[in-house]
Design a protein around this motif. Sequence first.
Motif, short mmCIF file in Angstrom:
data_model
loop_
_atom_site.label_atom_id
_atom_site.label_comp_id
_atom_site.label_asym_id
_atom_site.label_seq_id
_atom_site.Cartn_x
_atom_site.Cartn_y
_atom_site.Cartn_z
N LEU A 81 140.37 -13.60 11.62
CA LEU A 81 141.22 -12.89 10.66
C LEU A 81 141.07 -11.38 10.75
N LEU A 82 139.85 -10.90 11.03
CA LEU A 82 139.69 -9.44 11.13
C LEU A 82 140.38 -8.87 12.36
N ALA A 83 140.75 -9.72 13.33
CA ALA A 83 141.55 -9.23 14.45
C ALA A 83 142.91 -8.74 13.93
N ILE A 84 143.43 -9.37 12.87
CA ILE A 84 144.68 -8.91 12.26
C ILE A 84 144.46 -7.54 11.63
N PHE A 85 143.34 -7.37 10.93
CA PHE A 85 143.00 -6.08 10.33
C PHE A 85 142.95 -4.99 11.40
N PHE A 86 142.32 -5.29 12.53
CA PHE A 86 142.19 -4.28 13.59
C PHE A 86 143.50 -4.09 14.35
N LEU A 87 144.37 -5.09 14.36
CA LEU A 87 145.71 -4.91 14.92
C LEU A 87 146.46 -3.85 14.12
N VAL A 88 146.41 -3.98 12.79
CA VAL A 88 147.06 -3.00 11.92
C VAL A 88 146.40 -1.63 12.07
N ALA A 89 145.07 -1.61 12.20
CA ALA A 89 144.36 -0.34 12.39
C ALA A 89 144.78 0.32 13.70
N VAL A 176 140.30 7.48 11.77
CA VAL A 176 139.34 7.95 12.77
C VAL A 176 138.04 7.16 12.67
N ASP A 177 137.63 6.85 11.43
CA ASP A 177 136.45 6.00 11.23
C ASP A 177 136.63 4.65 11.91
N ASP A 178 137.82 4.07 11.74
CA ASP A 178 138.10 2.77 12.37
C ASP A 178 138.00 2.87 13.89
N LEU A 179 138.50 3.99 14.44
CA LEU A 179 138.40 4.20 15.89
C LEU A 179 136.94 4.22 16.32
N GLY A 180 136.11 4.94 15.55
CA GLY A 180 134.69 4.98 15.86
C GLY A 180 134.06 3.59 15.80
N ALA A 181 134.44 2.81 14.77
CA ALA A 181 133.90 1.46 14.64
C ALA A 181 134.33 0.58 15.80
N ILE A 182 135.58 0.74 16.22
CA ILE A 182 136.11 -0.04 17.34
C ILE A 182 135.29 0.25 18.61
N LEU A 183 135.06 1.53 18.88
CA LEU A 183 134.30 1.90 20.08
C LEU A 183 132.87 1.39 20.01
N ILE A 184 132.28 1.47 18.82
CA ILE A 184 130.90 1.00 18.65
C ILE A 184 130.82 -0.50 18.90
N ILE A 185 131.74 -1.26 18.30
CA ILE A 185 131.74 -2.71 18.47
C ILE A 185 131.96 -3.08 19.93
N ALA A 186 132.90 -2.38 20.58
CA ALA A 186 133.22 -2.71 21.97
C ALA A 186 132.08 -2.37 22.92
N ILE A 187 131.37 -1.26 22.66
CA ILE A 187 130.35 -0.78 23.59
C ILE A 187 128.97 -1.38 23.31
N VAL A 245 142.96 -4.42 18.25
CA VAL A 245 143.14 -2.97 18.39
C VAL A 245 143.95 -2.65 19.63
N ALA A 246 143.60 -3.29 20.74
CA ALA A 246 144.29 -3.01 22.01
C ALA A 246 145.78 -3.29 21.91
N MET A 247 146.14 -4.42 21.31
CA MET A 247 147.56 -4.75 21.16
C MET A 247 148.25 -3.77 20.22
N GLY A 248 147.55 -3.35 19.16
CA GLY A 248 148.14 -2.36 18.25
C GLY A 248 148.42 -1.04 18.93
N LEU A 249 147.51 -0.63 19.82
CA LEU A 249 147.70 0.63 20.54
C LEU A 249 148.82 0.54 21.59
N VAL A 267 156.06 -4.84 13.30
CA VAL A 267 154.85 -5.66 13.24
C VAL A 267 153.99 -5.25 12.03
N SER A 268 153.85 -3.95 11.82
CA SER A 268 153.07 -3.48 10.69
C SER A 268 153.67 -3.95 9.36
#
Length: 435
Positions: A81-89, A176-187, A245-249, A267-268
Amino acid sequence: MSSPRPRIVFGLVPWPERQAIASALRTETVGGLVLLAAAVIALVWANTPWSGAYEAIRDFHFGIPALGLDLSVGHWTADGLLAIFFLVAGIELKRELVVGELRTPATAALPVIAAVCGMAVPAALYAATAWAGGGSLDGWAVPMATDIAFALAVLAVISTHLPAALRAFLLTLAVVDDLGAILIIAIFFTSDLNLWALGGAFAGLAVFYLLQRYRIRGWWWYVPLGIAIWALMYNGGVHATVAGVAMGLILRTTRDKGEEASPASRVSHVMHPVSAGVAVPLFALFAAGVSISGPALAAVFTSPEPLGVVIGLVVGKVLGIFVGTYLAARFTKAELNPDLAWADVLGLSVLAGIGFTVALLIGELAFPGAAVGEHVKAAVLIASGLAALLAAVLLRRRNTLYRRLYEEENADDDADGIPDIYQRTQAAPAGASDN
């Protein structure tokens, strides 16, 4: 020759940008209230004689084992479900980069510097606290995120009339915070990489891009492909929310001639309410159910890891965002909106210390299955509550001013759909009243 006028910090938000922000914030505010309700239900349920039922539901497994998708209910909400949240982000981040505050260095500097400082200082304070107490440094990223939905719910509950510029800053900061979180989770939170599955996920994203590039429409193309990308990303060892996130971008944010709305906007429009009203609250329901007994609460303030989270969110966020904003304004020779004061920025910085959804997610990733993980979750809840209470006190003290500015910003005496303040400053472009 007269010198150029200094740029105003927290000045009048351009009308098209304000319309987009207002639409996003309305959905987030309603979703934030649902999120609050879900968190309260989880806390109460997990601390009653029926806590066994709560744990049984949260830990119940279902899925398709042959595809590596036999997950617990709690796991489905966090990874699915949080993939939907990050899609919107991801969509919101791209919109900010293309048409929003992040599209030019001049407008991006303030929120980006504030957000980066607001992530770096909490992480540093957590690391210092954990190191001094002999604890684990694994949770350094937990206090870095701001929860925009929770913050807006607090604003709704205390009934403050925060000016549009401050709300826009809070939203951009959270993006911007979400972007930071995305990078942290991915890396930092990847393990046991399956290169074949990961390659399949990237191949799926390439197909997704080509469908967008050649203007292919129809949900029957994108929904199955999106699910396949998510499943492959999960099996590839990268946290599955990165797929969202990737699909949202990738989604196109600009309209073609004759289009009423871009694919990203469409989509949003569909997924934002699902994210704010269903996905995030369900995640909170199964992530926020922690013990609030005396020993558990004592552990929050005596164990180094949860104490670091509390200090990071309640102290680090305030220092990072406030000092970052102040220095960014000074170094760019910008002037604060004369209707506001730095006390307003301080109140907003305290409000940004609410780090609920993403902080809980990173806490689960940092301490999987460990007892300290439950204490870290409790620390996130306590810190977010403290930040909410402090922000409520600071912002309510200024609400008379906020109400006056809000009324000035929204006065529309000629009833043409555009606030009069934009016409007085000649800031509303032709056709800006179209929604």
